[in-house]
Design an enzyme around this catalytic site. Structure first.
Site, PDB file in Angstrom:
ATOM      1  N   ARG A 110      51.691  45.562  17.559  1.00 20.27           N
ATOM      2  CA  ARG A 110      52.093  45.885  18.788  1.00 20.27           C
ATOM      3  C   ARG A 110      50.877  44.606  19.654  1.00 20.27           C
ATOM      4  NH1 ARG A 110      49.948  50.003  19.492  1.00 20.27           N
ATOM      5  NH2 ARG A 110      49.408  50.713  21.087  1.00 20.27           N
ATOM      6  N   HIS A 111      49.979  44.660  19.723  1.00 18.79           N
ATOM      7  CA  HIS A 111      49.192  43.915  20.149  1.00 18.79           C
ATOM      8  C   HIS A 111      49.409  42.420  20.046  1.00 18.79           C
ATOM      9  CE1 HIS A 111      47.341  47.320  21.232  1.00 18.79           C
ATOM     10  NE2 HIS A 111      46.983  48.026  20.317  1.00 18.79           N
ATOM     11  N   ASP A 134      23.428  31.684  32.453  1.00 20.80           N
ATOM     12  CA  ASP A 134      23.277  30.712  33.244  1.00 20.80           C
ATOM     13  C   ASP A 134      21.435  31.511  34.068  1.00 20.80           C
ATOM     14  OD1 ASP A 134      23.744  33.105  35.197  1.00 20.80           O
ATOM     15  OD2 ASP A 134      25.094  32.399  36.632  1.00 20.80           O
ATOM     16  N   HIS A 135      21.569  30.985  35.314  1.00 21.61           N
ATOM     17  CA  HIS A 135      19.155  31.087  35.714  1.00 21.61           C
ATOM     18  C   HIS A 135      19.444  32.761  36.075  1.00 21.61           C
ATOM     19  CE1 HIS A 135      22.623  30.430  39.026  1.00 21.61           C
ATOM     20  NE2 HIS A 135      21.739  31.042  39.527  1.00 21.61           N
ATOM     21  N   HIS A 190      42.626  45.199  20.525  1.00 22.73           N
ATOM     22  CA  HIS A 190      44.367  45.018  21.422  1.00 22.73           C
ATOM     23  C   HIS A 190      44.311  43.658  22.124  1.00 22.73           C
ATOM     24  CE1 HIS A 190      44.054  49.922  22.640  1.00 22.73           C
ATOM     25  NE2 HIS A 190      43.845  49.587  21.172  1.00 22.73           N
ATOM     26  N   ASN A 191      43.190  42.629  22.430  1.00 22.88           N
ATOM     27  CA  ASN A 191      43.195  41.888  23.077  1.00 22.88           C
ATOM     28  C   ASN A 191      43.023  40.109  22.555  1.00 22.88           C
ATOM     29  OD1 ASN A 191      42.112  43.775  25.540  1.00 22.88           O
ATOM     30  ND2 ASN A 191      44.531  43.038  25.757  1.00 22.88           N
ATOM     31  N   CYS A 221      26.409  35.838  33.732  1.00 23.69           N
ATOM     32  CA  CYS A 221      25.856  35.450  34.214  1.00 23.69           C
ATOM     33  C   CYS A 221      25.146  36.998  35.776  1.00 23.69           C
ATOM     34  CB  CYS A 221      26.772  34.971  34.475  1.00 23.69           C
ATOM     35  SG  CYS A 221      28.555  35.616  35.631  1.00 23.69           S
ATOM     36  N   ARG A 255      51.541  40.498  22.363  1.00 25.86           N
ATOM     37  CA  ARG A 255      51.408  40.616  23.653  1.00 25.86           C
ATOM     38  C   ARG A 255      50.622  38.879  23.855  1.00 25.86           C
ATOM     39  NH1 ARG A 255      50.204  46.909  23.621  1.00 25.86           N
ATOM     40  NH2 ARG A 255      52.779  47.311  24.496  1.00 25.86           N
ATOM     41  N   THR A 301      27.335  38.739  37.641  1.00 27.86           N
ATOM     42  CA  THR A 301      28.186  40.311  37.418  1.00 27.86           C
ATOM     43  C   THR A 301      29.079  39.698  35.507  1.00 27.86           C
ATOM     44  OG1 THR A 301      29.937  38.706  37.883  1.00 27.86           O
ATOM     45  CG2 THR A 301      28.659  40.211  39.119  1.00 27.86           C
ATOM     46  N   GLY A 302      29.629  39.163  35.349  1.00 34.32           N
ATOM     47  CA  GLY A 302      29.679  38.318  34.380  1.00 34.32           C
ATOM     48  C   GLY A 302      31.050  37.491  34.865  1.00 34.32           C
ATOM     49  N   VAL A 303      31.871  37.909  35.914  1.00 36.26           N
ATOM     50  CA  VAL A 303      33.534  37.462  36.398  1.00 36.26           C
ATOM     51  C   VAL A 303      33.287  36.156  36.141  1.00 36.26           C
ATOM     52  CG1 VAL A 303      34.770  37.227  37.959  1.00 36.26           C
ATOM     53  CG2 VAL A 303      33.238  39.643  37.448  1.00 36.26           C
ATOM     54  N   GLY A 304      32.005  35.303  36.804  1.00 33.68           N
ATOM     55  CA  GLY A 304      32.093  34.252  36.686  1.00 33.68           C
ATOM     56  C   GLY A 304      32.298  33.242  36.570  1.00 33.68           C
ATOM     57  N   ARG A 363      22.941  42.122  35.944  1.00 32.82           N
ATOM     58  CA  ARG A 363      22.746  42.120  37.292  1.00 32.82           C
ATOM     59  C   ARG A 363      23.992  43.787  37.479  1.00 32.82           C
ATOM     60  NH1 ARG A 363      23.422  37.391  41.322  1.00 32.82           N
ATOM     61  NH2 ARG A 363      21.398  35.746  40.885  1.00 32.82           N
TER      62      ARG A 363
END
Length: 152
Positions: free
Chosen positions: A132-133, A8-9, A98-99, A65, A136, A67-70, A109
């Site tokens: 095992r991963h 993003d910006h 693992h994921n 972005c 999951r 924080t990377g979260v949104g 930021r």
């Protein structure tokens, strides 16, 4: 590998540097991000990049972005996507091992460019361990089948 990069910006400069770094590592880059600091909607970019990864147009994705979260939240709404926010290389390696994360995200930021490069390298060099991963990951897919509407 073919890698989608979206931003993003808050991150046009970081994206440019990460794109160059990924190319130096020998990968192809597809730009799904913006190149200006004009305000934009990160959910649209995250979803667009995630849809392309889910459809197999790229092997994986990198989203940036503030924080990377949104942007990762938006990406995770797309069926088949396992996007993980990473603020350090250890997490980046483990989310792949693992994921089987097919997208990583980080915040312009939150991390500096050298940490971002370390995150990218750790993620790209890691391999899913299976075993095992995998069981999951299969459980995650079962949840996804019942919780998310068809969106591809």
């Amino acid at each position: 590998m073919k890698i989608i990069i979206g931003n993003d910006h808050t991150a046009p400069q970081m994206k440019q540097e990460i794109m160059q770094y990924v190319k130096e590592l020998g990968h192809e880059v597809i730009n799904y991000g913006v190149d200006t600091t004009d305000s934009c909607d990160y959910p649209k970019i995250g979803a667009q990049a995630a849809r392309a990864v889910a459809k197999g147009e790229a092997d994986c994705g990198i989203l940036i972005c503030g924080t990377g979260v949104g942007i990762s939240m938006a990406a995770n709404k797309v069926r088949g996507i396992r996007a993980a926010v990473c603020s350090d290389p250890v997490t980046a390696r483990l989310v792949k091992q693992h994921n089987d994360a097919n997208i990583i995200a980080f915040g312009a930021r939150i991390v500096g460019i050298e940490t971002a490069k370390s995150i990218v390298r750790a993620y790209l060099e890691a391999e899913f361990e299976g075993g095992r991963h995998q069981a999951r990951i299969d459980l995650i897919h079962e949840i996804e089948k019942t919780e998310l509407p068809e969106n591809l």
